[in-house]
Write an enzyme that holds these catalytic residues in place. Sequence first.
Site, PDB file in Angstrom:
ATOM      1  N   ILE A   1      43.757  58.335  42.420  1.00 31.62           N
ATOM      2  CA  ILE A   1      43.757  58.389  43.863  1.00 31.62           C
ATOM      3  C   ILE A   1      45.148  58.455  44.313  1.00 31.62           C
ATOM      4  O   ILE A   1      45.161  59.119  45.653  1.00 31.62           O
ATOM      5  CB  ILE A   1      42.695  57.277  44.274  1.00 31.62           C
ATOM      6  CG1 ILE A   1      42.189  57.595  45.693  1.00 31.62           C
ATOM      7  CG2 ILE A   1      43.399  55.852  44.242  1.00 31.62           C
ATOM      8  CD1 ILE A   1      41.659  59.092  46.107  1.00 31.62           C
TER       9      ILE A   1
ATOM     10  N   SER B   1      54.583  51.739  38.860  1.00 32.35           N
ATOM     11  CA  SER B   1      53.831  52.301  38.035  1.00 32.35           C
ATOM     12  C   SER B   1      54.090  51.724  36.470  1.00 32.35           C
ATOM     13  O   SER B   1      55.052  51.791  36.064  1.00 32.35           O
ATOM     14  CB  SER B   1      54.018  54.038  37.786  1.00 32.35           C
ATOM     15  OG  SER B   1      53.514  54.422  36.949  1.00 32.35           O
TER      16      SER B   1
ATOM     17  N   ARG C   1      53.208  53.146  33.633  1.00 30.57           N
ATOM     18  CA  ARG C   1      53.665  54.027  32.836  1.00 30.57           C
ATOM     19  C   ARG C   1      54.925  54.729  33.184  1.00 30.57           C
ATOM     20  O   ARG C   1      55.529  55.482  32.480  1.00 30.57           O
ATOM     21  CB  ARG C   1      52.464  55.073  33.081  1.00 30.57           C
ATOM     22  CG  ARG C   1      50.952  54.906  32.532  1.00 30.57           C
ATOM     23  CD  ARG C   1      50.309  55.737  32.816  1.00 30.57           C
ATOM     24  NE  ARG C   1      50.216  55.874  34.234  1.00 30.57           N
ATOM     25  CZ  ARG C   1      49.451  56.876  34.908  1.00 30.57           C
ATOM     26  NH1 ARG C   1      49.032  57.910  34.458  1.00 30.57           N
ATOM     27  NH2 ARG C   1      49.350  56.757  36.335  1.00 30.57           N
TER      28      ARG C   1
ATOM     29  N   LYS D   1      39.353  50.996  47.839  1.00 27.75           N
ATOM     30  CA  LYS D   1      37.996  50.385  47.612  1.00 27.75           C
ATOM     31  C   LYS D   1      37.954  50.405  46.225  1.00 27.75           C
ATOM     32  O   LYS D   1      38.378  51.383  45.373  1.00 27.75           O
ATOM     33  CB  LYS D   1      36.915  51.113  48.271  1.00 27.75           C
ATOM     34  CG  LYS D   1      37.134  52.932  48.157  1.00 27.75           C
ATOM     35  CD  LYS D   1      36.452  53.445  46.831  1.00 27.75           C
ATOM     36  CE  LYS D   1      35.574  53.078  45.972  1.00 27.75           C
ATOM     37  NZ  LYS D   1      35.272  54.117  44.979  1.00 27.75           N
TER      38      LYS D   1
ATOM     39  N   ASP E   1      30.810  52.195  41.380  1.00 26.90           N
ATOM     40  CA  ASP E   1      32.346  52.693  41.701  1.00 26.90           C
ATOM     41  C   ASP E   1      32.146  53.866  43.024  1.00 26.90           C
ATOM     42  O   ASP E   1      32.890  53.744  43.859  1.00 26.90           O
ATOM     43  CB  ASP E   1      33.269  53.170  40.712  1.00 26.90           C
ATOM     44  CG  ASP E   1      34.804  53.509  41.292  1.00 26.90           C
ATOM     45  OD1 ASP E   1      35.392  52.588  41.661  1.00 26.90           O
ATOM     46  OD2 ASP E   1      34.689  54.753  41.234  1.00 26.90           O
TER      47      ASP E   1
HETATM   48  P1  NAP Z   1      43.062  55.491  37.765  1.00 28.56           P
HETATM   49  O1  NAP Z   1      43.236  57.191  37.571  1.00 28.56           O
HETATM   50  O2  NAP Z   1      42.643  54.968  36.402  1.00 28.56           O
HETATM   51  O3  NAP Z   1      44.534  54.885  38.345  1.00 28.56           O
HETATM   52  C1  NAP Z   1      44.630  53.574  38.596  1.00 28.56           C
HETATM   53  C2  NAP Z   1      46.101  53.434  38.168  1.00 28.56           C
HETATM   54  O4  NAP Z   1      46.483  52.151  38.356  1.00 28.56           O
HETATM   55  C3  NAP Z   1      46.612  53.506  36.574  1.00 28.56           C
HETATM   56  O5  NAP Z   1      46.744  55.029  36.348  1.00 28.56           O
HETATM   57  C4  NAP Z   1      47.667  52.768  36.602  1.00 28.56           C
HETATM   58  O6  NAP Z   1      48.697  53.521  37.046  1.00 28.56           O
HETATM   59  C5  NAP Z   1      47.349  51.439  37.576  1.00 28.56           C
HETATM   60  N1  NAP Z   1      46.912  50.647  36.679  1.00 28.56           N
HETATM   61  C6  NAP Z   1      45.949  50.494  35.734  1.00 28.56           C
HETATM   62  N2  NAP Z   1      45.542  49.245  35.115  1.00 28.56           N
HETATM   63  C7  NAP Z   1      46.612  48.413  35.879  1.00 28.56           C
HETATM   64  C8  NAP Z   1      46.705  46.967  35.596  1.00 28.56           C
HETATM   65  N3  NAP Z   1      46.223  46.175  34.781  1.00 28.56           N
HETATM   66  N4  NAP Z   1      47.828  46.451  36.600  1.00 28.56           N
HETATM   67  C9  NAP Z   1      48.343  47.185  37.381  1.00 28.56           C
HETATM   68  N5  NAP Z   1      48.159  48.646  37.622  1.00 28.56           N
HETATM   69  C10 NAP Z   1      47.277  49.248  36.600  1.00 28.56           C
HETATM   70  O7  NAP Z   1      41.959  55.166  38.731  1.00 28.56           O
HETATM   71  P2  NAP Z   1      41.744  55.772  40.267  1.00 28.56           P
HETATM   72  O8  NAP Z   1      40.575  56.742  40.174  1.00 28.56           O
HETATM   73  O9  NAP Z   1      43.072  56.181  41.053  1.00 28.56           O
HETATM   74  O10 NAP Z   1      41.147  54.663  41.145  1.00 28.56           O
HETATM   75  C11 NAP Z   1      41.835  53.490  41.362  1.00 28.56           C
HETATM   76  C12 NAP Z   1      41.041  52.838  42.466  1.00 28.56           C
HETATM   77  O11 NAP Z   1      40.817  53.902  43.820  1.00 28.56           O
HETATM   78  C13 NAP Z   1      39.623  52.318  42.330  1.00 28.56           C
HETATM   79  O12 NAP Z   1      39.509  51.090  42.778  1.00 28.56           O
HETATM   80  C14 NAP Z   1      38.741  53.311  42.812  1.00 28.56           C
HETATM   81  O13 NAP Z   1      37.382  53.074  42.931  1.00 28.56           O
HETATM   82  C15 NAP Z   1      39.522  53.983  43.894  1.00 28.56           C
HETATM   83  N6  NAP Z   1      39.242  55.164  44.476  1.00 28.56           N
HETATM   84  C16 NAP Z   1      39.249  56.217  43.498  1.00 28.56           C
HETATM   85  C17 NAP Z   1      38.840  57.565  43.861  1.00 28.56           C
HETATM   86  C18 NAP Z   1      39.008  58.684  43.084  1.00 28.56           C
HETATM   87  O14 NAP Z   1      38.706  59.912  43.473  1.00 28.56           O
HETATM   88  N7  NAP Z   1      39.613  58.581  41.799  1.00 28.56           N
HETATM   89  C19 NAP Z   1      38.467  57.786  45.431  1.00 28.56           C
HETATM   90  C20 NAP Z   1      38.881  56.678  46.160  1.00 28.56           C
HETATM   91  C21 NAP Z   1      39.189  55.414  45.607  1.00 28.56           C
HETATM   92  P3  NAP Z   1      50.299  53.074  36.921  1.00 28.56           P
HETATM   93  O15 NAP Z   1      50.492  53.434  35.498  1.00 28.56           O
HETATM   94  O16 NAP Z   1      50.943  54.269  37.572  1.00 28.56           O
HETATM   95  O17 NAP Z   1      50.694  51.829  37.088  1.00 28.56           O
END
Ligand code: NAP
Length: 306
Positions: A12, A34, A36, A89, A167
Site C-alpha cells: 500500500i 524499511s 528490507r 487501516k 482485512d
Molecule cells: P505488505 O505488503 O505486507 O506491507 C507491509 C510492510 O510493512 C512490509 O512490506 C514491511 O515493509 C513492513 N513490515 C512488515 N512487518 C513489519 C514489522 N514487524 N515491523 C515493521 N514493519 C514491518 O502489506 P500491505 O498490503 O501494504 O498492508 C499494510 C497495511 O495497509 C495493512 O494494515 C493493510 O490492511 C493496509 N492496506 C493495504 C491495502 C492493499 O491494497 N494492500 C490497501 C489499503 C490498506 P519494509 O520491509 O519496507 O519495512
Amino acid sequence: MYRIGVIGLGKIAQDQHLPVIAASDAFTLVAVSSQRGLSVPGARSFRDHAALLAETPDLDAVAICTPPQVRHAIARDALAAGKHVMLEKPPAATLSALSDLTVAAARRGRVLMTTWHSQYNAAVDAARERLAGETVTRLFIEWKEDVRKWHPGQAWIWQAGGFGVFDPGINALSIASKIMPRPLLIEQASLLVPANAESPIAAELRFAGPGDLTAVFDWRQQGGEVWDITVETASGHRLVLSGGGSRLTIDGVETVAEAPREYQGIYRHFAALLDAGTSHVDARPFELVADAFLLGRRTSTAAFHD
Ligand code: NAP
C-alpha cells in the site's frame, strides 16, 4: 509543506502513499523506514522507525503502513517524538491500543488520523446523503475476493491480529458505518478459520434489526472480485454501491461513477487536520470487527496454502 515520513514500504505504501505524496502540494517526503532496506529517491532511508524518528528531528508527521500488529508501538514512539500520525487501516490490532493512541495524541497535542480509504469516494458520500432520514429495510454487504490475488505471500494476515478476511471486510464496514442512517450493531457472526491459520478466511454477519441486515465476506472467490453493498429503504428505493464504493446506482440508474482517488482524499484530509490541529479517530468499523470476533462462532475448515 508538511515534512512526512513513511514507515513500512509494502504494497500500500508503494501503490498509493508514495505516489500520492509525490504529487501532493501539501506534503514532502523526507524519510522512509524499511526493514528490507528499500529506499525512495530524495528521501533519507532507515532500517527501522526508531532510527528514522531519532535522526529526522525536523519531521512533522509519519504515515504508518506496516501490518496492524506493530502499528501501536510505532505510533506511540512517533507521538513521543512529537510527530503527527496517520494510521493505515486497521488503525491498530486492538481497540484498547487505539484508545491509548487517542489519549496519547491528545495529551501531546499531536494530530492522530485513522484512514478508512474506502470512505473517500464520491459515491459513498452520495449514498450517505441519499439515506439520511430513511428507514433501511435491507442491507446486504457482499465482499468477496481471491486472497491469492490480493494478498500473495502476506503471512501476517493469517496470524492473530492480522484480521484475516476482515482485512478487506473492514473496508466494507467502514462504508456501511458511514452511509447507514443509524448505527450498526453486530447480532451474530460466524467465522470460518483454516486449520493452519489464526484468522478467518470467510465470515458471515447479521446486524441487529429492524430490517434484514447482513454481510458475507469470502477470500475463496474465483473469477473476479465482488465488492458490493445493497441497501433497500422503506420508501421503496434500492441503492447499490459497487466496485468497493466507487459506483452508486439508485433504482437501477447509475448516479455516480468515478475512478477511485481515495488516497488523494486521505492526504487532503490529513493536511486539513494538520492545519486545524485536530485529530480524526473513527473507531466504528474497528468496533464492528472486534464485536464479530467477540460474538463469532468459529468453525475450522481446510488448511490454506498460499
Ligand atoms: P505488505 O505488503 O505486507 O506491507 C507491509 C510492510 O510493512 C512490509 O512490506 C514491511 O515493509 C513492513 N513490515 C512488515 N512487518 C513489519 C514489522 N514487524 N515491523 C515493521 N514493519 C514491518 O502489506 P500491505 O498490503 O501494504 O498492508 C499494510 C497495511 O495497509 C495493512 O494494515 C493493510 O490492511 C493496509 N492496506 C493495504 C491495502 C492493499 O491494497 N494492500 C490497501 C489499503 C490498506 P519494509 O520491509 O519496507 O519495512
